[in-house]
Design a protein around this motif. Structure first.
Motif, short mmCIF file in Angstrom:
data_model
loop_
_atom_site.label_atom_id
_atom_site.label_comp_id
_atom_site.label_asym_id
_atom_site.label_seq_id
_atom_site.Cartn_x
_atom_site.Cartn_y
_atom_site.Cartn_z
N GLY A 341 0.83 -1.21 0.00
CA GLY A 341 0.00 0.00 0.00
C GLY A 341 0.86 1.25 0.00
O GLY A 341 2.06 1.20 0.31
N LEU A 342 0.24 2.39 -0.33
CA LEU A 342 0.96 3.67 -0.38
C LEU A 342 0.20 4.69 0.46
O LEU A 342 -1.02 4.81 0.36
N LEU A 343 0.94 5.44 1.27
CA LEU A 343 0.32 6.47 2.10
C LEU A 343 1.22 7.72 2.08
O LEU A 343 2.29 7.73 2.66
N THR A 344 0.75 8.76 1.37
CA THR A 344 1.52 10.01 1.29
C THR A 344 0.57 11.18 1.50
O THR A 344 -0.64 11.00 1.65
N GLY A 345 1.12 12.38 1.47
CA GLY A 345 0.30 13.58 1.63
C GLY A 345 -0.70 13.75 0.50
O GLY A 345 -1.73 14.42 0.66
N SER A 346 -0.42 13.15 -0.66
CA SER A 346 -1.32 13.30 -1.82
C SER A 346 -2.42 12.26 -1.87
O SER A 346 -3.29 12.31 -2.75
N THR A 347 -2.36 11.27 -0.96
CA THR A 347 -3.41 10.25 -0.93
C THR A 347 -4.76 10.93 -0.64
O THR A 347 -4.84 11.73 0.30
N THR A 348 -5.78 10.64 -1.43
CA THR A 348 -7.09 11.29 -1.22
C THR A 348 -7.68 10.84 0.11
O THR A 348 -7.30 9.79 0.65
N GLU A 349 -8.63 11.60 0.63
CA GLU A 349 -9.22 11.31 1.94
C GLU A 349 -9.87 9.93 1.93
O GLU A 349 -9.74 9.15 2.89
N ARG A 350 -10.57 9.61 0.83
CA ARG A 350 -11.25 8.31 0.74
C ARG A 350 -10.23 7.16 0.70
O ARG A 350 -10.36 6.17 1.42
N SER A 358 -7.35 -0.94 6.25
CA SER A 358 -6.64 -2.15 5.80
C SER A 358 -5.40 -2.42 6.65
O SER A 358 -5.10 -3.57 6.99
N MET A 359 -4.68 -1.34 6.99
CA MET A 359 -3.47 -1.50 7.82
C MET A 359 -3.83 -2.03 9.21
O MET A 359 -3.19 -2.94 9.73
N GLN A 360 -4.90 -1.46 9.78
CA GLN A 360 -5.28 -1.83 11.14
C GLN A 360 -5.80 -3.27 11.22
O GLN A 360 -5.59 -3.96 12.21
N MET A 361 -6.45 -3.71 10.12
CA MET A 361 -6.97 -5.09 10.11
C MET A 361 -5.95 -6.09 9.58
O MET A 361 -6.23 -7.30 9.55
N GLY A 362 -4.77 -5.60 9.16
CA GLY A 362 -3.75 -6.51 8.66
C GLY A 362 -4.00 -6.98 7.25
O GLY A 362 -3.45 -8.00 6.82
N MET A 363 -4.84 -6.24 6.48
CA MET A 363 -5.15 -6.66 5.10
C MET A 363 -4.09 -6.17 4.11
O MET A 363 -4.10 -6.58 2.95
N VAL A 364 -3.19 -5.29 4.55
CA VAL A 364 -2.09 -4.85 3.69
C VAL A 364 -0.79 -5.26 4.39
O VAL A 364 -0.63 -5.08 5.61
N ASP A 365 0.13 -5.89 3.64
CA ASP A 365 1.34 -6.47 4.24
C ASP A 365 2.46 -5.45 4.42
O ASP A 365 3.14 -5.43 5.44
N VAL A 366 2.67 -4.63 3.39
CA VAL A 366 3.77 -3.65 3.42
C VAL A 366 3.21 -2.29 3.03
O VAL A 366 2.53 -2.17 2.01
N VAL A 367 3.48 -1.28 3.85
CA VAL A 367 3.02 0.08 3.55
C VAL A 367 4.23 0.96 3.28
O VAL A 367 5.16 1.02 4.09
N VAL A 368 4.21 1.62 2.14
CA VAL A 368 5.27 2.57 1.77
C VAL A 368 4.70 3.96 1.93
O VAL A 368 3.55 4.22 1.54
N GLY A 369 5.47 4.88 2.50
CA GLY A 369 4.93 6.23 2.66
C GLY A 369 5.99 7.26 2.99
O GLY A 369 7.18 6.97 3.04
N THR A 370 5.49 8.48 3.17
CA THR A 370 6.34 9.60 3.56
C THR A 370 6.09 9.86 5.05
O THR A 370 5.69 8.97 5.78
N HIS A 371 6.25 11.13 5.46
CA HIS A 371 5.95 11.49 6.86
C HIS A 371 4.50 11.17 7.22
O HIS A 371 4.15 11.11 8.40
N ALA A 372 3.64 10.95 6.20
CA ALA A 372 2.24 10.61 6.46
C ALA A 372 2.13 9.34 7.31
O ALA A 372 1.13 9.14 8.01
N LEU A 373 3.17 8.49 7.29
CA LEU A 373 3.14 7.24 8.05
C LEU A 373 3.19 7.47 9.56
O LEU A 373 2.83 6.59 10.34
#
Length: 685
Positions: A341-350, A358-373
């Protein structure tokens, strides 16, 4: 009584004003003053004129043989001169702006002069004057070594020497030994009380050097002791994740890659997997040259954590770099059923709401991001591994926040700034350091040329030829816009000039004053091939992969540090085409010339880093804000590296021995660790 608890104003002669001056230097206690060491000595030994060179600072004794002549010029400026016989030589002695000396320079009287020698003119420009027999007893500097301290404009060297002498007189007998006798004997060191006195008031240069060696060793031993104890405490706590790494699965992952890993990559992966299986939290720095394949190593570690039942996070400093990492990982992980998954400042609200769920339920294995993480509402089900790319771009606090998203997860920090071993064991003494020494097969060698500004037309022709061949170029400038103070090229002017010179090419512009969105758009256009030439400041240097870029042109290259030039050069040579780096410079200084020589001599990032360190020193090598380097009071990272290695070995032996933790001989060292909070169980970062 602890000298570090006695306020500085307890020293005779330190009033309210002088107390404030010392506070401005960071000196609040007697202990801190006694450890405020001189950085050099002024040698007032008498000089023999037949053996001195032009420009030398000398001290001589002579007899005045002419009436002093005073000339006034400018506003309040003056020149005083007279003839002095020194060692049978007639010497002209000159004083600037010291009118008060005219009455004291009596014919046939003896005088001691200290100043700069000019052999051609047989002239000494005098900085200090003494009149033997007319000075107070014990004040003559002749034949002495005088310490020189780093002080503010409100203070004088004379006062600083005086207050330290007074501190030694009042409190010298209270200076306690901190090193065990075993180490003092083994390394033939001065005892501490003698060393502190001798470093401030040496009778001979070798005595000052002997005292300095003792205090350098002590400072480096205490530092290395802290680093080793931190690491030992970290491992002793065993509250990390002992991940059940599926080694056959990781081997299958590596075999399935479309390229063969280097031996260096395989060795480093083995080191990381061993750490992940251990019961303490991994704290490892992965350093490697530009293009050495750090991302693949990180991917193997992330795959291992996922197979062990945990989630992984990779934090990058920019959105475009985060997106690049996400695409690389997706390509490697998709066939294996690992979700990215990807999580950055440009990720839309939805999209953000969905990703957080997905992260909290463990449905995504690896999350890539910026300071948004590291925002408060970001939670993982079970975070096992944190990877930070270009780790120096994140502060300790930011990394610590990401670490707290899990229950003491393993941490892997990556940097593309090769750090010489000299600094790695110092700056990162509390980390395990893995190094990628080899470049993967297929990386294009980059031909580097240093040219002068009068060859600019040929350089522009080279840019055009690359564009005609369907390839792209970077053009780097030291400034964003024109400066009155510096006669160097700026990005905005060069952008306009290139637009005019190449009307049929698309020219892009990238610099630090643009918004994050504008920067990303400029870089994305270049990456996607919509721009032929990208004019930029050094904001382009980190990480982004443009395989079609084959030419790096750097204006005023002597203005950049060597490691920065090497990082810039690493932006090209990432595809199948021959690549080039052209450094445009007319260096006026020897350092500038040496930088150009180093860049054309080698493409080895570690050799470049070593030479950069020699030219600039450790503080500038890293940049003071991001260095993480300790500021030593007396030790010098380059000059005292061998002492650092001895201190590290001694500290390692001490911490790993049971006697160190129980024997009274080591009590002062254990008390030091207690004062520093090392024994309080703090988590390393």
């Amino acid at each position: 009584m602890d000298l570090f608890r006695i306020p500085i104003e307890q020293i005779h002669g330190v009033g309210a004003a002088k107390k404030d001056d010392l506070h401005a230097l960071g000196v609040y206690t007697v202990g801190q003053l006694l450890e405020y060491y001189p950085f050099r000595y002024e040698d007032y030994s008498l000089s023999d004129l037949s053996g001195v060179k032009d420009g030398d600072k000398i001290t001589v004794v002579g007899t005045i043989v002419s009436i002093p002549v005073l000339q006034r010029y400018g506003r309040g400026k003056s020149r005083l001169s007279c003839k002095v016989v020194i060692d049978h030589f007639f010497v002209t002695s000159v004083w600037f702006n010291q009118v008060f000396l005219k009455e004291k320079l009596e014919l046939q009287s003896e005088v001691v002069l200290t100043g700069k020698w000019d052999g051609r003119r047989k002239q000494i420009t005098v900085s200090e004057t003494e009149f033997p027999g007319r000075s107070a007893a014990g004040t003559s500097k002749v034949g002495t070594l005088q310490p020189v301290y780093s002080i503010s404009a409100e203070m004088s060297q004379k006062w600083m020497r005086k207050v330290i002498a007074q501190a030694l007189k009042q409190y010298g007998a209270m200076i306690q030994e901190v090193l065990p006798q075993e180490l003092v004997r083994r390394h033939d060191l001065m005892v501490r009380r003698e060393a502190v006195a001798a470093i401030h008031q040496p009778e001979r240069m070798d005595e000052g050097q002997h005292a300095r060696r003792r205090m350098v060793y002590e400072e480096l031993l205490l530092f290395q002791l802290k680093m080793n104890a931190l690491r030992a405490m970290n491992r002793r706590r065993a509250d990390g994740l002992a991940q059940a790494v599926d080694l056959p699965a990781v081997r299958a992952f590596v075999r399935g890659l479309p390229f063969v890993l280097t031996k260096s990559q395989k060795d480093v992966i083995a080191e990381i997997l061993a750490d992940m299986q251990a019961p303490y939290a991994m704290n490892r720095l992965l350093q490697g040259d530009v293009g050495a394949g750090k991302t693949v190593v990180a991917a193997a570690a992330l795959y291992a954590t996922v197979k062990a039942g945990y989630q992984g996070a990779l934090m990058a400093p920019t959105e475009i770099l985060a997106e690049q990492h996400m695409r690389s990982l997706e390509k490697m992980f998709e066939p294996l059923g690992v979700t990215v998954g990807l999580l950055t400042g440009s990720t839309t609200e939805r999209q953000r709401r969905e990703m957080l769920g997905s992260m909290q339920m463990g449905m995504v294995d690896v999350v890539v991001g910026t300071h948004a993480l590291i925002q408060d509402d970001v939670h993982f089900r079970q975070l096992g591994l944190v990877v930070t790319d270009e780790q120096h771009r994140f502060g300790v606090a930011q990394r610590a926040v990401l670490r707290r998203k899990g229950m003491n997860p393993d941490v892997l920090m990556m940097t593309a700034t090769p750090i010489p071993r000299t600094l790695a064991i110092t700056a990162f003494g509390d980390l395990d350091v893995s190094t990628l020494r080899e470049l993967p097969k297929g990386r294009q060698p980059i031909k580097t040329y240093a040219v002068k500004h009068d060859m600019l037309d040929r350089v522009l022709g080279f840019i055009k030829r690359e564009a005609d061949g369907g390839r792209q170029s970077y053009v780097i400038c030291p400034l964003i816009e024109e400066s009155e103070k510096l006669d160097v090229q700026n990005a905005i002017d060069v952008f306009v000039q290139l637009q005019s010179h190449f009307p049929d090419l698309r020219i892009g512009l990238l610099h630090g004053r643009m918004s994050a969105a504008e920067k990303d758009e400029a870089m994305r256009s270049f990456k996607e091939g919509a721009v032929h030439v990208l004019v930029s400041t050094t904001v382009v240097e980190v990480g982004v992969d443009v395989p079609n870029a084959t030419l790096m042109v750097v204006y005023d290259a002597d203005r950049f540090g060597l490691s920065q030039l090497h990082q810039l050069r690493g932006r090209v040579g990432r595809g199948k085409h021959a690549s080039y780096c052209i450094l445009i410079a007319d260096p006026k200084t020897e350092v500038g010339k040496e930088r150009m020589r180093a860049m054309t001599d080698t493409t080895d990032g570690f050799e470049i880093a070593r030479r950069d360190l020699e030219l600039r020193g450790p503080g500038d090598f890293f940049g003071t804000k991001q260095s993480g380097l300790p500021e030593f009071r007396i030790a010098d990272l380059m000059a005292d590296f061998e002492v650092m290695e001895v201190a590290r070995d001694d500290a390692s032996q001490l911490v790993s021995s049971s006697e160190f933790w129980t024997d009274v001989a080591y009590l002062s060292l254990r008390e030091y660790l207690q004062r520093e909070g090392v024994l309080d169980g703090n988590v390393l970062d």
